[in-house]
Design an enzyme around this catalytic site. Structure first.
Site, PDB file in Angstrom:
ATOM      1  N   ALA A 193      22.372  28.258  38.498  1.00 20.91           N
ATOM      2  CA  ALA A 193      22.278  28.942  39.793  1.00 20.91           C
ATOM      3  C   ALA A 193      20.965  29.708  39.951  1.00 20.91           C
ATOM      4  O   ALA A 193      20.577  30.029  41.068  1.00 20.91           O
ATOM      5  CB  ALA A 193      23.451  29.898  39.955  1.00 20.91           C
ATOM      6  N   ARG A 247      48.276  46.097  33.939  1.00 19.94           N
ATOM      7  CA  ARG A 247      48.305  44.845  33.172  1.00 19.94           C
ATOM      8  C   ARG A 247      46.947  44.133  33.245  1.00 19.94           C
ATOM      9  O   ARG A 247      46.446  43.619  32.253  1.00 19.94           O
ATOM     10  CB  ARG A 247      49.415  43.933  33.709  1.00 19.94           C
ATOM     11  CG  ARG A 247      49.862  42.901  32.696  1.00 19.94           C
ATOM     12  CD  ARG A 247      51.059  42.103  33.190  1.00 19.94           C
ATOM     13  NE  ARG A 247      50.765  41.496  34.496  1.00 19.94           N
ATOM     14  CZ  ARG A 247      51.692  40.940  35.280  1.00 19.94           C
ATOM     15  NH1 ARG A 247      52.960  40.939  34.917  1.00 19.94           N
ATOM     16  NH2 ARG A 247      51.354  40.396  36.427  1.00 19.94           N
ATOM     17  N   VAL A 262      41.734  21.602  47.670  1.00 19.12           N
ATOM     18  CA  VAL A 262      42.213  20.212  47.577  1.00 19.12           C
ATOM     19  C   VAL A 262      41.775  19.605  46.254  1.00 19.12           C
ATOM     20  O   VAL A 262      40.594  19.657  45.895  1.00 19.12           O
ATOM     21  CB  VAL A 262      41.655  19.336  48.725  1.00 19.12           C
ATOM     22  CG1 VAL A 262      42.251  17.935  48.657  1.00 19.12           C
ATOM     23  CG2 VAL A 262      41.911  19.964  50.083  1.00 19.12           C
ATOM     24  N   GLY A 295      57.243  23.808  33.493  1.00 18.96           N
ATOM     25  CA  GLY A 295      56.329  24.616  34.304  1.00 18.96           C
ATOM     26  C   GLY A 295      55.510  23.793  35.286  1.00 18.96           C
ATOM     27  O   GLY A 295      54.600  24.303  35.924  1.00 18.96           O
ATOM     28  N   LYS A 308      46.888  19.853  52.166  1.00 22.34           N
ATOM     29  CA  LYS A 308      45.635  19.305  51.634  1.00 22.34           C
ATOM     30  C   LYS A 308      45.149  18.137  52.481  1.00 22.34           C
ATOM     31  O   LYS A 308      43.956  18.001  52.745  1.00 22.34           O
ATOM     32  CB  LYS A 308      45.848  18.870  50.184  1.00 22.34           C
ATOM     33  CG  LYS A 308      46.157  20.042  49.245  1.00 22.34           C
ATOM     34  CD  LYS A 308      46.683  19.541  47.914  1.00 22.34           C
ATOM     35  CE  LYS A 308      46.978  20.678  46.950  1.00 22.34           C
ATOM     36  NZ  LYS A 308      47.776  20.212  45.791  1.00 22.34           N
TER      37      LYS A 308
END
Lengths: 437, 437
Positions: B33, B49, B133, B188, B206
């Protein structure tokens, strides 16, 4: 907004394709780029023939490449001559004149890229070369911009269509290399002197470029290991198959603790991998990044319009990036906000596709005649059918039909009538089918 | 060069992944970059947390999203909260404050994209949404920038990993939908309330985005036809298979003379197509352009780091495009010219890979012992072997061995010794093997 003037060096296969695509899709491209991109000059060997084929629309055709790179009205020079000279001299001259350059020339970039990019850097000029690797597949953009988050671990690609065609044919038909090469030459997939392709040199040019942008190293074509497919036997292809592998000519570049691997050679890869199933002249590049994992890019690696697709994408990119104003950024929806279209979204009834229909019918005479009559009345033709045997102790059979393309509303009407038949029990299952060809 | 300050909204799966990737690959990303991209603020629900997990390195953690979008030092806001509110309000506020936005929120873009892009346009701000997407697959970039030359004809994609996993398992194991869904939840891959995925709503979000950028139309999620996989039976999957097809949940958008098709539904596709062989949670999008033909993009469509890969790519893009100076353009070799590396290219002898070795040996006792002894002495271990029967009237047999990874120089040494054996005739054929796993 002021149009961008493009000068082409070369109007052969890719040059002609570039002109054709820019002309045919002028409206679509302008909607995207925000301004017109037009070819105003082209340098060719045979001026007369080029005038006959591509003349008109304000295109100046010359046999002097220097006239194109030196012309004050040209904003971007597109080099499609191929080979090292005069391509290198003309590209450097264009850069010296402050013109951006787009090229499809993999040999030039692999061998003289370091010199060319240094010159471009000095002048604040862009040199774009998407078309140099993987034809129309935007693989340079994917690695250079799409995967910037990643530490790239390796890149492995089928980046030469000629050799992939030959290997596919050798495997499919069990034929020896020489015979398939002759066939490829007859079909125009291999050149009269096929050395560059079959010995892996073309792939090594492309791999050198991929390696440089993946790892941020200079072009080092002279250090690439290159081994072609001319010594490959059909026996080895068959043995590999028995062991669950396909043989592909891969370009592989990999980062290791000791250094960077840069090698082109026939390679066994597990047959279940997607890339092992890339057949014929198609190309595919697998890129492994530490964050994204493995990604694959697939498409036509050569040919007039696929390569032109990459050349024109570069022209749009350079047009956007060369101008600093926010209006020339990539638009959110790909097209300029004032160039969005109001084409309607079709209701499902008007969608045309193929269908899978499953119905459960009593195993008695005339059932199939009733069903096929209903389909015929609605103009639905059948592509394939299975009628299963009735299961032990059952009276009903499953009938599965695949239709040709038809309107969804006709299929819905047919289903309603089929479900009303006394010989059919329960609802008809309808799934859509696409050939994606 | 001045670093870019990023404020994160959300530090859940994708937010955490983004922070992790930006920190781990900081050097690589800065080399690309041209300046540092650093997360200086993050808004989360559970501050304590988050501090334990991600605190330090100057990161300010707050539970107030407004504090992030209103902070004067933040250049780019990354929205990773998901859902419509407060995401929409925070994004619009960031835009109003002149901050560029990166988001992975497909529902937000599909439903409120038109409003958000109009606001961004007014302020000259960029809203980037590559992660919305196909997870880490740079599919937005491919269509929006890589294929600008093309009149896009259609796009068809496997853009929901949960449903593709379920369909793969149903086919592989012949199990019914409910049972596989339960397994996916246990692993999961599916949420406790799986409606969004299995009913095709996520895919329709999408697809709406893909359709808009392919055809230059506004987002029209409410007009998308959506049909999920919950009613699909294993019988239909099996019948489709018998006919040579696979069933995939496809998002399809197609340009026709009557209008644009926009539909998500289970679809039969020919089993030989590459996209039919995309298994498990992987995603793939097939794009057909008039110049390039069909191109395919494949990779992980979800998960912390694959999605972070797209988020960070957007951050680099916005960083480059938001600054007008030529120094911030995409560098020719992906990395800034002064950040190229001098890592050496390895000589072939130092390359480590697996090998296919074929040798022709006399069919007599002790041959195999001699060969395997040579390999063992050089530390080369064998992964698989075939010994063919001798052909009628022949004394020699083909022995094929696949090795585990080893250095090429050791293989070359082994081949030299094997070829010197009296019981082996002719040269040993050596091909390299890559698992590409």
């Amino acid at each position: 907004m002021k149009p961008i003037n493009v000068g082409l060096l070369g109007l052969g296969t890719v040059g002609g394709g570039t002109l054709t695509v820019l002309r045919r899709n002028a409206r679509e491209i302008t909607r995207r780029a925000g301004r017109e991109i037009r070819v105003t000059m082209a340098a060719v060997r045979n001026v007369e023939r080029a005038r006959q084929q591509y003349g008109g629309q304000g295109l100046v055709i010359t046999d002097d490449g220097g006239a194109v790179v030196n012309h004050p009205d040209i904003d971007i020079v597109v080099e499609l001559i191929g080979g090292l000279e005069p391509a290198r001299t003309l590209v450097l001259q264009a850069i010296a004149n402050g013109k951006h350059v787009v090229t499809a020339n993999k040999a030039l970039i692999a061998k003289h890229g370091n010199e060319i990019f240094a010159a471009a850097q000095d002048k604040g000029i862009m040199v774009a070369f998407e078309a140099a690797v993987g034809g129309g597949i935007p693989i340079i953009k994917a690695i250079r911009e799409g995967l910037t988050a990643n530490r790239i671990e390796w890149v492995a690609g089928i980046i030469n269509g000629t050799t992939n065609f030959i290997l596919s044919e050798m495997r499919d038909k069990g034929l020896p290399f020489d015979q398939v090469l002759a066939e490829a030459q007859r079909l125009g997939y291999a050149e009269a002197d096929p050395t560059f392709d079959i010995e892996g040199i073309d792939a090594a040019h492309k791999l050198t470029i991929l390696s440089a942008i993946a790892f941020g190293i200079p072009m080092q074509f002279d250090k690439a290991y290159t081994e072609g497919i001319s010594k490959l036997t059909k026996e080895d292809i068959r043995y590999a198959e028995e062991l669950g592998y396909r043989i592909k000519l891969l370009g592989i570049t990999k980062r290791t603790d000791q250094g960077i691997e840069l090698r082109v050679h026939p390679t066994l890869i597990p047959a279940r991998r997607l890339i092992a199933n890339v057949e014929g002249v198609m190309n595919a590049v697998l890129v492994k990044g530490d964050a994204v994992g493995a990604t694959l890019y697939y498409g036509r690696g050569a040919g007039a319009e696929p390569t032109a697709s990459a050349v024109v994408a570069d022209l749009v990119d350079v047009t956007r990036m060369a101008t600093a104003d926010p209006e020339n950024r990539v638009p959110h929806l790909a097209f300029q906000p004032d160039a969005l279209s109001n084409e309607p979204i079709l209701p499902m009834g008007e969608v045309r596709t193929s269908y899978y229909l499953r119905m459960r019918a009593y195993d008695r005479p005339g059932v199939l005649a009733d069903i096929t009559r209903i389909l015929a009345d609605l103009g639905i033709s059948i592509d394939a059918m299975i009628q299963k045997e009735p299961l032990e102790g059952q009276e009903q059979v499953d009938i599965i039909m695949l239709t040709h393309d038809t309107l969804e509303k006709h299929v819905l009407a047919a289903i309603e009538r089929i479900e009303a038949l006394a010989s059919v029990s329960g609802p008809v299952v309808k799934l859509r089918l696409e050939h994606l060809g």
